[in-house]
Write an enzyme that holds these catalytic residues in place. Structure first.
Site, short mmCIF file in Angstrom:
data_model
loop_
_atom_site.label_atom_id
_atom_site.label_comp_id
_atom_site.label_asym_id
_atom_site.label_seq_id
_atom_site.Cartn_x
_atom_site.Cartn_y
_atom_site.Cartn_z
N GLU A 2 -6.19 -3.42 -3.50
CA GLU A 2 -5.89 -1.98 -3.46
C GLU A 2 -7.10 -1.16 -3.05
OE1 GLU A 2 -6.67 0.64 -5.83
OE2 GLU A 2 -7.98 -0.54 -7.08
N HIS A 54 -2.40 -2.72 -7.38
CA HIS A 54 -3.24 -2.51 -8.56
C HIS A 54 -3.16 -3.73 -9.48
CE1 HIS A 54 -3.80 1.82 -7.70
NE2 HIS A 54 -4.76 1.74 -8.59
#
Length: 374
Positions: free
Chosen positions: A15, A327
């Site tokens: 991410e 994430h």
């Protein structure tokens, strides 16, 4: 602290945001392992350290007397070398902007929970903003969830802080982590309660009324029974609105929220929160996508043996999540660099997934817990 070669991390991986740094800071303080991170937040519009990331690094460094290099706004490389075990006590951290105090708290809370004694914290900055958990998400959804893993936090809001003014403050008490049974949250059970928490800060209370009315209308049209609470938030200089839909199931809670913006009406803020909740409700996963990411680190601390396991229990955590996110997978990659644990994530990005966190080679099945008191 024991001597280790630095762990080298790529801040552009996965991410490519601030979570790589925050997870590394927490685990470095806990394990005593130094690290260096390059290309910090390379995937963000403003790459490098922002004030909230710099304060996170400096805050954790204070906890363990770490040597820091590169802790300046805009820096793209940082080195962090812990020099002693984390100290429990009274701590105050001020971001100085509207940067997220909940994210800062989620960085320092884990080392302090393993420090062997209670701590009290005061955190100043932003408390309610997009792209970060709000204070109320922490208090109403996250804190009850991590308590089931043995981590107890008491949170209190003194002043709300919205972007761009900031000026928020909350306090926290961190209790020493304690042994809990293994946790199985693969099934959420039946829906028991839905509450719309409509908050307003520095604006007319009619904004809270409009947010609540729109959310309740949308839920009612969808056949979902709910209740609404309209909350004026304490403020020193900030203005904003926030809608949080808290859903309680037999075996846990989920939260879906939205923060008001200058170009968004109160009704649009409510619509975003309800839309996210309804998408989650249509699936079958136990955890919302944010909680699925945020439970990974405390589950890994248990699996690594850093919190004593309950007698006769293999410290395995298993749960389903509404959406596998970058994430989540990036967080898993960072955790594996610091801790000897097994993390298995099934499901493609954006799809429902199953997460299992366990000690190396563990084979014992987790035993479902009874419904949690809410």
């Amino acid at each position: 602290m024991p001597h280790h070669l630095p762990i080298v991390l790529d801040g552009s991986a996965g991410e490519g945001g601030g979570q790589i740094l925050r997870t590394a800071l927490a685990l470095a303080a806990i394990t005593g392992k130094p690290f260096a991170i390059d290309r910090i937040r390379a995937n963000r519009e403003k790459a490098g350290l922002r004030p909230q990331h710099r304060e996170a690094a400096r805050a954790v460094a204070r906890l363990c007397d770490a040597r820091l290099e590169g802790d300046e706004v805009g820096a793209t490389r940082l080195e962090f070398v812990p020099r002693r075990p984390v100290r429990a006590g009274e701590w105050a951290f001020d971001i100085g902007t509207a940067g997220s105090t909940p994210l800062l708290f989620q960085t320092v809370c884990w080392p302090l929970a393993l420090a062997g004694a209670p701590s009290t914290l005061t955190l100043r900055g932003g408390t309610h903003q997009d792209h970060a958990p709000s204070f109320h998400y922490l208090a109403l959804v996250w804190a009850p969830a991590v308590a089931r893993l043995g981590f107890r936090f008491e949170l209190g809001l003194q002043a709300a802080g919205f972007y761009p003014e900031g000026g928020g403050e909350f306090t926290a008490r961190v209790e020493p982590a304690h042994a809990m049974p293994a946790l199985d949250l693969r099934h959420r059970g039946t829906l028991q309660d839905v509450e719309v928490v409509s908050m307003v800060c520095g604006l007319g209370f009619e904004v809270a009324e409009r947010q609540a009315a729109r959310a309740m209308r949308l839920l009612r049209d969808a056949g979902i029974s709910a209740q609404a609470e309209r909350v004026p938030l304490p403020s020193r200089a900030s203005r904003g609105g926030h809608v949080l839909v808290v859903s309680t199931f037999q075996r846990g809670r989920a939260g879906h929220g939205a923060v008001g913006e200058p170009d968004r009406s109160p009704e649009e803020t409510a619509e975003e929160a309800v839309r996210d909740f309804r998408a989650y409700l249509e699936g079958g996963a136990a955890l919302d996508r944010h909680l699925g990411d945020q439970l990974l680190l405390p589950a890994a601390l248990l699996a690594a043996g850093l919190v004593p396991a309950a007698p006769g229990v293999v410290p395995t955590t298993r749960y389903t999540v509404h959406a596998v996110t970058k994430h989540l997978t990036t967080n898993a990659d960072v955790i594996r660099r610091f801790l000897d644990v097994e993390i298995a994530i099934t499901g493609g990005e954006g799809e429902e997934g199953d997460v299992r966190v366990q000690p190396p080679g563990a084979t014992a099945e987790v035993v479902p817990l009874p419904p949690s008191p809410q």
